[in-house]
Design an enzyme around this catalytic site. Sequence first.
Site, PDB file in Angstrom:
ATOM      1  N   CYS A   1       0.878  -1.162   0.040  1.00 27.56           N
ATOM      2  CA  CYS A   1      -0.058   0.047  -0.016  1.00 27.56           C
ATOM      3  C   CYS A   1       0.885   1.220   0.058  1.00 27.56           C
ATOM      4  O   CYS A   1       0.628   2.490  -0.832  1.00 27.56           O
ATOM      5  CB  CYS A   1      -0.924   0.056   1.212  1.00 27.56           C
ATOM      6  SG  CYS A   1      -0.222  -0.194   2.618  1.00 27.56           S
TER       7      CYS A   1
ATOM      8  N   HIS B   1      -2.688   1.137   6.835  1.00 25.38           N
ATOM      9  CA  HIS B   1      -3.081   1.125   5.450  1.00 25.38           C
ATOM     10  C   HIS B   1      -3.371   2.225   5.030  1.00 25.38           C
ATOM     11  O   HIS B   1      -3.711   3.133   5.793  1.00 25.38           O
ATOM     12  CB  HIS B   1      -4.267   0.049   5.255  1.00 25.38           C
ATOM     13  CG  HIS B   1      -4.626  -0.192   3.924  1.00 25.38           C
ATOM     14  ND1 HIS B   1      -3.493  -1.017   3.032  1.00 25.38           N
ATOM     15  CD2 HIS B   1      -5.622  -0.131   3.031  1.00 25.38           C
ATOM     16  CE1 HIS B   1      -4.250  -0.968   1.796  1.00 25.38           C
ATOM     17  NE2 HIS B   1      -5.246  -0.467   1.794  1.00 25.38           N
TER      18      HIS B   1
ATOM     19  N   HIS C   1      -6.018   1.595  -4.395  1.00 18.45           N
ATOM     20  CA  HIS C   1      -4.805   0.925  -3.015  1.00 18.45           C
ATOM     21  C   HIS C   1      -4.487  -0.457  -3.622  1.00 18.45           C
ATOM     22  O   HIS C   1      -4.982  -1.275  -4.191  1.00 18.45           O
ATOM     23  CB  HIS C   1      -5.504   0.980  -1.658  1.00 18.45           C
ATOM     24  CG  HIS C   1      -6.912  -0.134  -1.473  1.00 18.45           C
ATOM     25  ND1 HIS C   1      -6.941  -0.796  -0.455  1.00 18.45           N
ATOM     26  CD2 HIS C   1      -7.810  -0.250  -2.358  1.00 18.45           C
ATOM     27  CE1 HIS C   1      -8.008  -1.465  -0.629  1.00 18.45           C
ATOM     28  NE2 HIS C   1      -8.574  -1.014  -1.898  1.00 18.45           N
TER      29      HIS C   1
END
Length: 371
Positions: A283, A333, A345
């Site tokens: 990510c 994240h 993402h």
Amino acid sequence: MNKRIFAISMSVLLFCGAIVKANPLQDKLEAEKNNLETVQKEYDYVLLEIGNIESRLLSLNREINEIGEYIESISKKIDKQEEEIKKTENNICIQQNKVDDLSNIIRNKVKRTYMNNSNEAQVLMEILLNSKSIRDFSQKVKVITTIIDSNKRTLDEFNEQKRVLENYVNEQYEDKNKLLLMKEEIENKQKLLNDSKNEQNEMLLKLNEKSELYKDEISKNEEEIEKIIKEIEFEESLAAISGHLNSYPSDGSTIGIDIARYALSFRGVPYLWGGTTPNGFDCSGLVQYVYTKFGIPMTRTTKTQIVGGKPVGIGFEEIGDLVFFGDYSSPYHVGIYIGAGQYVHAPRTGDVVKVSSLRHKSDYCGARRYL
């Protein structure tokens, strides 16, 4: 459930407008709908058969119960008949004993009368010889004959009573045999009905199992249809976002739009823990790679990326902002906001770079703006 799916489908079609190009999701949706319709028809037919069998079972149970009650009444009659036979046979035995006793008495009397040196014969002879006259002799003979005839008549009466009783008991046996035969026939019919009931129950069991399978299949079909409809809605939403992004010029005047467009170009790249290239991203690696492309310095991890830029309140995100998930002080994240509540993402191992919705994301903790 079907009405809701139909309503959603219509709204999707209205939203999408006329579809000119072939759409695999639409084809898949149509195939699932056709399959659902087929399975639903088969399920309805099975339910109809279940209803028919249950009706037949109710009828069979009613008939079996009626026959059971009839058999019970016949059994009671047979028991009563057996009691009557037993009673009559006992009376026959009593009557036979009377006959035997009287026969023995008469036989013994006759035997004693005609045996030589019999006292009774001597008595009779004396009675006859001691008669004072022929008239007296005749009267005594008459008395003796009357006694013998009386015994004979009594014996005949006993035998007649015995014969009547024997006839009666024979009739009782005949009636009992008729009842037994009738009972056997009805029990055979009851057995056939029970066999039919068992067959119907087996069929019902199989149909119920089949209906459960159809229910599961219908449920899976409906879930798949809803899933496809959501995918179609998402694809259309994403297409609208892409169209919106593409409406801006690529001259650097709208850097957030350019960042979003560039990030979207990596959709489908596999997730790779620690990855920072188009061969594989995690990510924060995706964020660093995209931002660096536009000359914006970016640190490597989510924990350092969240401390840069300016904080953005939830609901005030703009295209190109970074969105974070988890604890704000230590997020796990990050993604790039592309507008309309969507972000691009690299999710997790086994997944690919893709677009997701911020809607209902309970772990979404806020955004940062580097532009």
